[in-house]
Design an enzyme around this catalytic site. Structure first.
Site, mmCIF file in Angstrom:
data_model
loop_
_atom_site.group_PDB
_atom_site.id
_atom_site.type_symbol
_atom_site.label_atom_id
_atom_site.label_comp_id
_atom_site.label_asym_id
_atom_site.label_seq_id
_atom_site.Cartn_x
_atom_site.Cartn_y
_atom_site.Cartn_z
ATOM 1 N N THR A 81 61.431 117.292 30.809
ATOM 2 C CA THR A 81 61.607 116.738 30.259
ATOM 3 C C THR A 81 62.436 115.838 28.845
ATOM 4 O O THR A 81 61.039 116.147 28.507
ATOM 5 C CB THR A 81 61.012 115.490 32.233
ATOM 6 O OG1 THR A 81 60.898 115.727 33.252
ATOM 7 C CG2 THR A 81 61.065 114.344 31.787
ATOM 8 N N GLY A 105 56.071 117.001 33.431
ATOM 9 C CA GLY A 105 55.296 118.329 33.765
ATOM 10 C C GLY A 105 55.300 117.907 34.975
ATOM 11 O O GLY A 105 56.068 117.415 35.450
ATOM 12 N N GLY A 128 61.147 114.774 41.956
ATOM 13 C CA GLY A 128 58.976 115.138 40.770
ATOM 14 C C GLY A 128 59.414 113.085 40.482
ATOM 15 O O GLY A 128 60.287 112.299 41.362
ATOM 16 N N ASP A 129 58.328 113.536 39.175
ATOM 17 C CA ASP A 129 57.938 111.764 39.270
ATOM 18 C C ASP A 129 59.272 111.284 38.228
ATOM 19 O O ASP A 129 59.201 110.230 37.897
ATOM 20 C CB ASP A 129 56.623 112.132 38.174
ATOM 21 C CG ASP A 129 56.467 112.739 36.852
ATOM 22 O OD1 ASP A 129 57.254 113.953 37.408
ATOM 23 O OD2 ASP A 129 56.208 112.269 36.021
HETATM 24 N N1 ASP Z 1 58.494 116.205 35.651
HETATM 25 C C1 ASP Z 1 59.251 116.846 36.098
HETATM 26 C C2 ASP Z 1 60.086 116.845 37.297
HETATM 27 O O1 ASP Z 1 58.950 117.142 38.162
HETATM 28 C C3 ASP Z 1 59.813 118.242 34.894
HETATM 29 C C4 ASP Z 1 59.608 117.760 33.938
HETATM 30 O O2 ASP Z 1 58.467 116.866 33.074
HETATM 31 O O3 ASP Z 1 59.904 118.748 33.482
HETATM 32 O O4 ASP Z 1 61.074 116.549 37.950
#
Ligand code: ASP
Length: 313
Positions: free
Chosen positions: A178, A230, A208-209
């Site tokens: 991300t 994450g 995701g978040d």
């Molecule tokens: N946080 C992102 C997700 O879970 C993934 C990432 O940080 O790369 O979609």
């Protein structure tokens, strides 16, 4: 006299392997990180808003094939790109987010348009795209986002039938890629932005978040702006961004203590790997990670540039 201003960005945290990192790739990543942070900083320097700065910085990384956002996003189980993004303006707690978009070149710009030009905060899938096209966004073919590297990652992941690679082919295969940015402008406003392709081999419309305000992104004037990276499943459950803001607001913790407490404490305890960038109302920057690295860069209130990859740097 102008007020202090600063900016920090990330291009994802996770296991980033020194021994697999070629000099060429390292130079390319560092160069794009620098380009991104400078794009945002230039806007702040000229008196622009933190909001415009974070969007500009994230856009540079979305346009780079090296990060998991926009071009170069990871692939779903069905070999598609589905992107999520969010932005928050600390001036007025306004926010915009989109999830599962497939044909928008710069998802962060669509998230900003949702915030500024719709009655809503969060739009998904085809509806989000329809809104975008009505705002003049172009339809971008999936081919644009596709990279060979992501295709190889997906095949390797499918063989393992999971979301985590046991064999790392690229130095950052085990990275959550991300991208995000946080900024403080000369008017004292904070903003945060996050954009992602999510996780490799995702199914069933998984989100995701990153597009969830309070989990992956938050900005509150006079307090803090945060962008996370994450495994989203953990960041959502711990509402990580909101928790940083709450600790600072109610417990009066400084930005360093609040971030470390969560990333090395609560989040790690439930198995959540990753990191975040945070910037407080005075322009103080903090990078936190419980992984071996996080692509990151900042230009602090003194105008000092730093660009780093590994946790021990
Ligand atoms: N946080 C992102 C997700 O879970 C993934 C990432 O940080 O790369 O979609």
């Amino acid at each position: 006299m102008s007020q202090p201003f600063s900016i920090a960005i990330h291009g994802g945290a996770g296991t980033i392997l020194r021994e697999k990192m070629s000099e060429e790739l390292k130079v390319a990543i560092l160069s794009d990180l620098e380009k991104s942070v400078k794009a945002g900083h230039q806007i702040l320097d000229q008196g622009g808003t933190a909001l415009d700065a974070v969007v500009a910085a994230v856009k540079v990384m979305e346009d780079s094939p090296l990060f998991n956002a926009g071009k170069g996003s990871v692939l779903t189980n069905k070999e598609m790109v589905e992107m999520d993004a969010s932005v928050m303006d600390g001036r007025d707690s306004n926010a915009g987010a989109i999830a599962g978009v497939r044909h928008i070149r710069n998802p962060i710009e669509l998230a900003r348009d949702v915030m500024l030009h719709s009655d809503h905060v969060f739009l998904m899938g085809e509806g989000a795209e329809e809104f975008g096209f009505s705002r003049g966004f172009d339809f971008t073919e999936q081919d644009y986002f596709f990279t060979e590297r992501r295709y190889e990652q997906l095949q390797a992941m499918k063989e393992k039938n999971g979301f985590a690679l046991s064999e790392a082919k690229y130095p950052d295969d085990r990275k959550h890629g991300t991208v995000g940015a946080v900024a403080l402008d000369q008017q004292g406003n904070l903003a945060a932005a996050t954009s992602t392709g999510g996780v490799t081999n995702k199914k069933f419309g998984r989100i995701g978040d990153s597009p969830i305000i309070g989990a992956g992104t938050i900005a509150e004037n006079g307090n803090v702006a945060v962008s996370c990276t994450g495994m989203g499943e953990y960041f959502i459950r711990k509402t990580v961004a909101a928790d940083v803001a709450a600790r600072m607001k109610y417990l009066k913790e400084d930005v360093h203590t609040a971030c470390e407490t969560i990333i090395q404490g609560d989040l790690k305890t439930i198995g959540g790997e990753g990191g975040l960038i945070a910037l407080d109302g005075r322009g103080e920057i903090h990078f936190a990670m419980n992984s071996s690295g996080m692509y990151r860069a900042a230009i602090d209130c003194d105008g000092k540039l730093s660009v780093k990859i590994y946790a021990d740097e």
